[in-house]
Design a protein around this motif. Structure first.
Motif, PDB file in Angstrom:
ATOM      1  N   ARG A  76      82.727  45.973  52.082  1.00 38.30           N
ATOM      2  CA  ARG A  76      82.517  45.095  53.166  1.00 38.30           C
ATOM      3  C   ARG A  76      80.805  44.747  52.751  1.00 38.30           C
ATOM      4  O   ARG A  76      80.602  43.480  52.757  1.00 38.30           O
ATOM      5  N   ALA A  77      80.272  45.741  52.383  1.00 39.12           N
ATOM      6  CA  ALA A  77      78.754  45.644  52.150  1.00 39.12           C
ATOM      7  C   ALA A  77      78.598  44.736  50.768  1.00 39.12           C
ATOM      8  O   ALA A  77      77.786  43.776  50.884  1.00 39.12           O
ATOM      9  N   ASP A  78      79.401  44.913  49.817  1.00 36.77           N
ATOM     10  CA  ASP A  78      79.275  43.909  48.663  1.00 36.77           C
ATOM     11  C   ASP A  78      79.591  42.480  49.063  1.00 36.77           C
ATOM     12  O   ASP A  78      78.991  41.655  48.424  1.00 36.77           O
ATOM     13  N   ASN A  79      80.472  42.096  49.950  1.00 37.94           N
ATOM     14  CA  ASN A  79      80.787  40.762  50.482  1.00 37.94           C
ATOM     15  C   ASN A  79      79.511  40.326  51.163  1.00 37.94           C
ATOM     16  O   ASN A  79      79.462  39.092  50.798  1.00 37.94           O
ATOM     17  N   TRP A  80      78.819  41.135  51.545  1.00 35.24           N
ATOM     18  CA  TRP A  80      77.334  40.308  52.200  1.00 35.24           C
ATOM     19  C   TRP A  80      76.494  40.062  51.103  1.00 35.24           C
ATOM     20  O   TRP A  80      75.425  39.341  51.661  1.00 35.24           O
ATOM     21  N   LEU A  81      76.396  40.723  49.928  1.00 37.46           N
ATOM     22  CA  LEU A  81      75.246  40.668  49.128  1.00 37.46           C
ATOM     23  C   LEU A  81      75.032  39.087  48.774  1.00 37.46           C
ATOM     24  O   LEU A  81      73.620  38.874  48.581  1.00 37.46           O
ATOM     25  N   GLY A  82      76.107  38.383  48.653  1.00 36.98           N
ATOM     26  CA  GLY A  82      75.869  36.860  48.284  1.00 36.98           C
ATOM     27  C   GLY A  82      75.812  36.097  49.423  1.00 36.98           C
ATOM     28  O   GLY A  82      75.967  34.858  49.237  1.00 36.98           O
ATOM     29  N   GLN A  83      75.645  36.469  50.633  1.00 41.89           N
ATOM     30  CA  GLN A  83      75.606  35.546  52.060  1.00 41.89           C
ATOM     31  C   GLN A  83      74.237  35.926  52.565  1.00 41.89           C
ATOM     32  O   GLN A  83      73.574  36.737  52.168  1.00 41.89           O
ATOM     33  N   GLY A  84      73.946  34.773  53.432  1.00 39.82           N
ATOM     34  CA  GLY A  84      72.650  34.725  54.120  1.00 39.82           C
ATOM     35  C   GLY A  84      71.294  34.676  53.307  1.00 39.82           C
ATOM     36  O   GLY A  84      71.521  34.737  51.998  1.00 39.82           O
ATOM     37  N   PRO A  85      70.162  35.117  53.977  1.00 38.40           N
ATOM     38  CA  PRO A  85      70.287  35.279  55.419  1.00 38.40           C
ATOM     39  C   PRO A  85      70.218  34.023  55.919  1.00 38.40           C
ATOM     40  O   PRO A  85      70.290  32.970  55.568  1.00 38.40           O
ATOM     41  N   LYS A 148      77.013  37.015  61.962  1.00 37.44           N
ATOM     42  CA  LYS A 148      77.059  37.499  60.754  1.00 37.44           C
ATOM     43  C   LYS A 148      75.959  38.432  60.385  1.00 37.44           C
ATOM     44  O   LYS A 148      75.834  39.494  59.568  1.00 37.44           O
ATOM     45  N   VAL A 149      74.613  38.021  61.389  1.00 38.52           N
ATOM     46  CA  VAL A 149      73.413  38.906  61.175  1.00 38.52           C
ATOM     47  C   VAL A 149      74.121  40.246  61.899  1.00 38.52           C
ATOM     48  O   VAL A 149      73.495  41.439  61.204  1.00 38.52           O
ATOM     49  N   PHE A 150      74.692  40.158  62.739  1.00 40.87           N
ATOM     50  CA  PHE A 150      74.981  41.692  63.401  1.00 40.87           C
ATOM     51  C   PHE A 150      76.075  42.407  62.534  1.00 40.87           C
ATOM     52  O   PHE A 150      75.490  43.583  62.274  1.00 40.87           O
ATOM     53  N   ASP A 151      76.927  41.831  62.022  1.00 42.20           N
ATOM     54  CA  ASP A 151      77.962  42.525  61.108  1.00 42.20           C
ATOM     55  C   ASP A 151      77.334  43.096  59.693  1.00 42.20           C
ATOM     56  O   ASP A 151      77.320  44.109  59.208  1.00 42.20           O
ATOM     57  N   SER A 152      76.447  42.062  59.137  1.00 40.57           N
ATOM     58  CA  SER A 152      76.060  42.456  57.745  1.00 40.57           C
ATOM     59  C   SER A 152      75.086  43.690  57.651  1.00 40.57           C
ATOM     60  O   SER A 152      75.038  44.249  56.962  1.00 40.57           O
ATOM     61  N   THR A 153      73.936  43.414  58.681  1.00 34.82           N
ATOM     62  CA  THR A 153      73.115  44.280  58.787  1.00 34.82           C
ATOM     63  C   THR A 153      73.584  45.748  59.157  1.00 34.82           C
ATOM     64  O   THR A 153      73.017  46.959  58.463  1.00 34.82           O
ATOM     65  N   TYR A 154      74.456  45.889  59.873  1.00 34.27           N
ATOM     66  CA  TYR A 154      75.239  47.116  60.356  1.00 34.27           C
ATOM     67  C   TYR A 154      75.899  47.673  59.045  1.00 34.27           C
ATOM     68  O   TYR A 154      75.744  48.909  58.602  1.00 34.27           O
ATOM     69  N   GLU A 155      76.839  46.960  58.640  1.00 39.20           N
ATOM     70  CA  GLU A 155      77.680  47.518  57.223  1.00 39.20           C
ATOM     71  C   GLU A 155      76.592  47.738  56.145  1.00 39.20           C
ATOM     72  O   GLU A 155      76.904  48.771  55.262  1.00 39.20           O
ATOM     73  N   THR A 163      75.123  55.802  50.096  1.00 41.25           N
ATOM     74  CA  THR A 163      75.238  55.695  48.664  1.00 41.25           C
ATOM     75  C   THR A 163      73.653  55.599  48.348  1.00 41.25           C
ATOM     76  O   THR A 163      73.662  56.048  46.905  1.00 41.25           O
ATOM     77  N   GLY A 164      72.797  55.328  48.794  1.00 48.26           N
ATOM     78  CA  GLY A 164      71.561  55.059  48.429  1.00 48.26           C
ATOM     79  C   GLY A 164      71.281  53.936  47.532  1.00 48.26           C
ATOM     80  O   GLY A 164      70.197  53.763  46.874  1.00 48.26           O
ATOM     81  N   ARG A 165      72.141  52.989  47.348  1.00 44.77           N
ATOM     82  CA  ARG A 165      71.969  51.731  46.422  1.00 44.77           C
ATOM     83  C   ARG A 165      71.043  50.809  47.393  1.00 44.77           C
ATOM     84  O   ARG A 165      71.165  50.320  48.391  1.00 44.77           O
ATOM     85  N   LYS A 166      69.970  50.395  46.791  1.00 50.81           N
ATOM     86  CA  LYS A 166      68.720  49.981  47.295  1.00 50.81           C
ATOM     87  C   LYS A 166      69.300  48.381  47.497  1.00 50.81           C
ATOM     88  O   LYS A 166      68.710  47.975  48.479  1.00 50.81           O
ATOM     89  N   GLN A 167      70.301  47.870  46.766  1.00 56.18           N
ATOM     90  CA  GLN A 167      70.555  46.527  47.094  1.00 56.18           C
ATOM     91  C   GLN A 167      71.092  46.253  48.428  1.00 56.18           C
ATOM     92  O   GLN A 167      70.837  45.200  49.130  1.00 56.18           O
ATOM     93  N   TYR A 168      71.723  47.084  48.840  1.00 56.80           N
ATOM     94  CA  TYR A 168      72.110  47.239  50.377  1.00 56.80           C
ATOM     95  C   TYR A 168      70.893  47.231  51.319  1.00 56.80           C
ATOM     96  O   TYR A 168      71.063  46.394  52.591  1.00 56.80           O
ATOM     97  N   ALA A 169      69.984  48.113  51.308  1.00 55.99           N
ATOM     98  CA  ALA A 169      68.932  48.237  52.322  1.00 55.99           C
ATOM     99  C   ALA A 169      68.200  47.006  52.122  1.00 55.99           C
ATOM    100  O   ALA A 169      67.478  46.350  53.053  1.00 55.99           O
ATOM    101  N   GLU A 170      67.616  46.358  50.905  1.00 57.19           N
ATOM    102  CA  GLU A 170      66.848  45.382  50.658  1.00 57.19           C
ATOM    103  C   GLU A 170      67.601  44.018  51.232  1.00 57.19           C
ATOM    104  O   GLU A 170      66.728  43.337  51.854  1.00 57.19           O
ATOM    105  N   LYS A 171      68.778  43.949  51.230  1.00 56.24           N
ATOM    106  CA  LYS A 171      69.607  42.708  51.681  1.00 56.24           C
ATOM    107  C   LYS A 171      69.477  42.911  53.238  1.00 56.24           C
ATOM    108  O   LYS A 171      69.347  41.818  54.136  1.00 56.24           O
TER     109      LYS A 171
END
Length: 429
Positions: A76-85, A148-155, A163-171
């Motif tokens: 789910r998180a990977d799916n958000w990386l290419g969307q938004g903000p 989308k803001v609610f779901d993406s930031t949560y996941e 996982t500690g993967r910084k791309q998730y936090a930065e997004k």
């Protein structure tokens, strides 16, 4: 050569060897392995931060059950990386007040009754069709982007924590800053134009549920990022707390906030959830505690019957959806109660009303043992899964027995990684 000289030679050689042995430094003892650093306990609002920490430790130790749930979460998180903000200023027309920073949404169950024309571009007047979503509400307003803001930031925040993967936090940080903080794109911390009805209302108190149904997940996402996420700075934390304090005050003091707080169905329950969550997140523990305490007489006593049914929700065309929906709010409010010393699960109303009873009322349909006997336009058995999990964790024996019989929601059961109820079927408002 006699034996004595040979003996002296041997002694001399032995002494030399001993001296050499003393002169050569011994190898250092191997260093003890460094103890693993325990993950931080996030100061979450609805989620139990200690349980999240324990799940993180189990994942780091290779727990196979949690690894499966983590795969679902990171997908789910990977799916958000290419969307938004996303931002409220992108809508094609501003809210009726003219400020592009004001949130705008349209009432989902209201439809035009006349053909649209140059003289009547909306097709007014609008008429209500309960439970039937007008597709035009998904274009031209902010609601879809807000969700989308609610779901993406949560996941994304959960995926970073585990996982500690910084791309998730930065997004997640970029999404939050764009929607709430950056002066050019931020949303004003109020909901004066939620669920407007063309040619009728510029906004309604009922529109508060656009946020109250999911924004508490954003508060938990912020708490996760606050444990030290890359890309989320101290100034971000300070500014986000200030935004939430302003939103809390608007919710408590505005005319729309007071009207929504007086609602006798799921709108009132979700109002309490949002107010208590904002109060706790911004340090007003007294307000959070009072809100949870007051929900016993204001909500449980009036909205849950002695047999566990929820009469206001059963009267809807989507009675299953709204029965589970209301319990999402109750179980999340009970989770906040845990932080402020109030146990909503053990409360019993004057006629025996209780959260356990309300969840147990759903179990036959949730487990597939019996069909749901009330009107429902779109029945999804899995919609009850999270609230049953919540009751089981709180000690409900019937719910514990039911858990293995639940239907997993689409995308997998994430309860082990985010043990707080969500509405698992579609939310129409």
């Amino acid at each position: 050569m006699s034996a004595r000289p040979r003996f002296r030679i041997l002694l001399t050689a032995a002494a030399v060897c001993a001296a050499v042995a003393v002169a050569v430094p011994s190898a250092p003892a191997p260093a003890a392995a460094a103890a693993p650093v325990a993950p931080k306990v996030p100061g979450t609002v609805v989620l139990d931060g200690t349980r999240l920490q324990q799940a993180k430790v189990r994942l780091d130790q290779g727990d196979p059950q949690l690894k499966g749930a983590l795969r679902d979460l990171t997908a789910r998180a990977d799916n958000w990386l290419g969307q938004g903000p996303w931002t409220v200023v992108d809508k094609p027309r501003p809210a009726p007040g003219g400020d592009v920073h004001d949130y705008l949404s349209q009432a989902p169950y209201w439809w035009p009754s006349q053909p649209k024309s140059a003289d009547n571009p909306w097709g007014c007047p609008y008429v209500q069709r309960d439970g039937q979503r007008n597709p035009e509400v998904d274009t031209g307003t902010d609601r879809q982007d807000a969700e989308k803001v609610f779901d993406s930031t949560y996941e994304l925040s959960l995926a970073w924590y585990y996982t500690g993967r910084k791309q998730y936090a930065e997004k997640a940080a970029a999404v939050l800053r764009t929607w709430f903080l950056d002066p050019a794109t931020r949303m004003n911390p109020e909901l004066e134009h939620g669920q407007f009805i063309p040619c009728k209302y510029d906004g309604r108190a009922i529109g508060i549920i656009d946020f109250s149904q999911s924004y508490t997940s954003v508060l938990d996402a912020i708490a996760l990022l606050n444990t030290g996420a890359p890309g989320w700075s101290k100034s971000d934390r300070t500014a986000m707390r200030a935004w939430n304090a302003d939103f809390r005050d608007w919710l408590a003091d505005s005319a729309f906030g007071k009207e929504e707080g007086a609602a006798k169905n799921n709108h009132g329950t979700f109002y309490d959830l949002q107010l208590a969550a904002l109060a706790y997140a911004t340090g007003d523990r007294d307000l959070a505690r009072r809100t949870v305490l007051d929900s016993r007489a204001r909500r449980i006593d009036l909205q849950i019957a002695a047999d566990g049914s929820q009469p206001q929700e059963l009267a809807r065309t989507r009675s299953w959806h709204y029965s589970t929906f209301d319990l999402v709010a109750y179980t999340r409010l009970a989770a906040i109660g845990r932080h402020v010393g109030v146990n909503l699960w053990t409360y019993r109303g004057p006629d025996g009303q209780s959260l356990f009873g309300a969840v147990d009322y759903l179990l036959p349909a949730a487990t597939g043992a019996r069909p749901w006997p009330y009107p429902e336009l779109e029945f999804h058995r899995y919609a009850a899964s999270d609230v049953v999990h919540a009751a089981a964790d709180a000690g409900d024996r019937a719910a514990k027995t039911a858990v293995p019989k639940l239907e997993a929601p689409p995308g997998g059961d994430l309860w082990a990684l985010r043990p707080a109820a969500e509405q698992l079927d579609s939310i129409a408002g």
